[in-house]
Design a protein around this motif. Structure first.
Motif, mmCIF file in Angstrom:
data_model
loop_
_atom_site.group_PDB
_atom_site.id
_atom_site.type_symbol
_atom_site.label_atom_id
_atom_site.label_comp_id
_atom_site.label_asym_id
_atom_site.label_seq_id
_atom_site.Cartn_x
_atom_site.Cartn_y
_atom_site.Cartn_z
ATOM 1 N N ASP A 50 0.334 -1.110 0.303
ATOM 2 C CA ASP A 50 0.008 -0.039 0.521
ATOM 3 C C ASP A 50 0.854 1.451 0.361
ATOM 4 O OD1 ASP A 50 -2.702 1.565 0.486
ATOM 5 O OD2 ASP A 50 -2.070 2.089 1.984
ATOM 6 N N TYR A 51 1.922 1.261 0.999
ATOM 7 C CA TYR A 51 2.709 2.213 0.539
ATOM 8 C C TYR A 51 3.748 2.599 -1.184
ATOM 9 C CZ TYR A 51 7.045 5.147 2.310
ATOM 10 O OH TYR A 51 8.146 5.706 2.569
ATOM 11 N N THR A 68 -3.728 -0.735 -1.555
ATOM 12 C CA THR A 68 -4.314 -0.954 -0.084
ATOM 13 C C THR A 68 -4.595 -2.153 1.146
ATOM 14 O OG1 THR A 68 -6.402 -2.588 -0.833
ATOM 15 C CG2 THR A 68 -6.862 -0.633 -1.194
ATOM 16 N N PHE A 87 -8.576 -1.080 2.813
ATOM 17 C CA PHE A 87 -8.277 0.215 3.009
ATOM 18 C C PHE A 87 -6.930 1.011 2.487
ATOM 19 C CE2 PHE A 87 -10.767 -1.828 6.891
ATOM 20 C CZ PHE A 87 -11.293 -1.282 7.043
ATOM 21 N N HIS A 88 -6.882 2.321 2.437
ATOM 22 C CA HIS A 88 -5.471 2.888 1.689
ATOM 23 C C HIS A 88 -5.483 4.001 3.198
ATOM 24 C CE1 HIS A 88 -2.779 4.581 -0.433
ATOM 25 N NE2 HIS A 88 -2.855 5.705 -0.221
ATOM 26 N N THR A 89 -3.786 3.594 3.261
ATOM 27 C CA THR A 89 -3.433 4.933 3.558
ATOM 28 C C THR A 89 -2.826 5.844 3.441
ATOM 29 O OG1 THR A 89 -3.627 3.789 6.370
ATOM 30 C CG2 THR A 89 -2.300 5.333 6.097
ATOM 31 N N GLU A 90 -2.662 7.597 3.069
ATOM 32 C CA GLU A 90 -1.549 8.228 2.679
ATOM 33 C C GLU A 90 -0.730 8.549 3.423
ATOM 34 O OE1 GLU A 90 -1.973 10.229 0.191
ATOM 35 O OE2 GLU A 90 -4.281 9.487 -0.573
ATOM 36 N N TRP A 91 0.177 7.176 3.542
ATOM 37 C CA TRP A 91 1.466 7.518 4.128
ATOM 38 C C TRP A 91 2.785 8.391 4.089
ATOM 39 C CZ3 TRP A 91 1.215 3.095 7.189
ATOM 40 C CH2 TRP A 91 -0.017 1.921 6.971
ATOM 41 N N ILE A 101 1.094 11.425 6.510
ATOM 42 C CA ILE A 101 1.193 10.711 8.080
ATOM 43 C C ILE A 101 2.421 10.796 8.185
ATOM 44 C CG2 ILE A 101 1.461 9.033 9.978
ATOM 45 C CD1 ILE A 101 -1.685 7.350 8.412
#
Length: 139
Positions: free
Chosen positions: A110-111, A116, A126-130, A133
Motif C-alpha cells: 500500500d505504501y 490497499t 483500506f488505503h492510507t496516505e502514508w 502521515i
C-alpha cells in the motif's frame, strides 16, 4: 514430507509417507536413524498433516528451539549463511502461528503502490496516505 503429501493428495497418488521413509533408508545415502523416526510417526498416524504435529517430533522441536535460535543468530551475527536452518526456523515459526504477519506485506504494498490492505478488526479494504502521515509526524 509435507510437500510430497500435498502433491499426493492433489494428484490422488495415495502415497504412504512412512513407507517412503523406509524405502529411502534402504536405497540411498540417507541411511539415517532419523528416517526410522519419520516412518514411526506415519505408522502412528498415516493421515499426519505435518511432522511438526506428531507428538514426539513436536516435543523435540519445542524442547530444542532455543538452541536452534541461538545457532541461527550466532551464524547471522558472524556473517555465516545458513539458508536451510534459517528457512526451516522461519517455516516452524510460520506453521505454529494462528495469524501471520501478512499485514506488514500488505502495508508495504500500500505504501509503495496504493494497493490497499485489509484489517483484522473490521472488514473491508483500506488505503492510507502514508506520506501525509509521515509529513505530519515529521518523520
Amino acid at each position: 514430507m509435507n510437500l510430497i503429501r500435498a502433491k499426493s493428495i492433489e494428484k490422488g497418488w495415495d502415497l504412504k509417507l512412512g513407507e517412503l521413509a523406509r524405502i529411502w533408508k534402504g536405497g540411498c545415502i540417507i541411511r539415517a536413524v532419523f528416517l526410522d523416526r519419520i516412518k514411526k510417526a506415519y505408522d502412528r498416524n498415516p493421515e499426519l498433516s505435518n511432522l511438526l504435529v506428531d507428538p514426539e517430533f513436536a516435543k523435540e522441536i519445542v524442547d530444542r528451539q532455543s538452541a536452534w535460535r541461538r545457532v541461527v543468530c550466532l551464524a547471522i551475527n558472524s556473517g555465516i549463511s545458513t539458508p536451510g536452518m534459517s528457512a526451516s526456523l522461519a517455516y516452524f515459526d510460520t506453521y505454529r502461528r494462528g495469524r501471520l504477519p501478512a499485514n506488514l506485506v500488505q502495508a508495504q504494498r500500500d505504501y509503495f503502490g496504493a494497493h490497499t490492505y485489509e484489517r483484522t478488526d473490521i472488514p473491508g479494504s483500506f488505503h492510507t496516505e502514508w506520506f501525509k502521515i509521515a509529513k505530519q509526524l515529521k518523520i
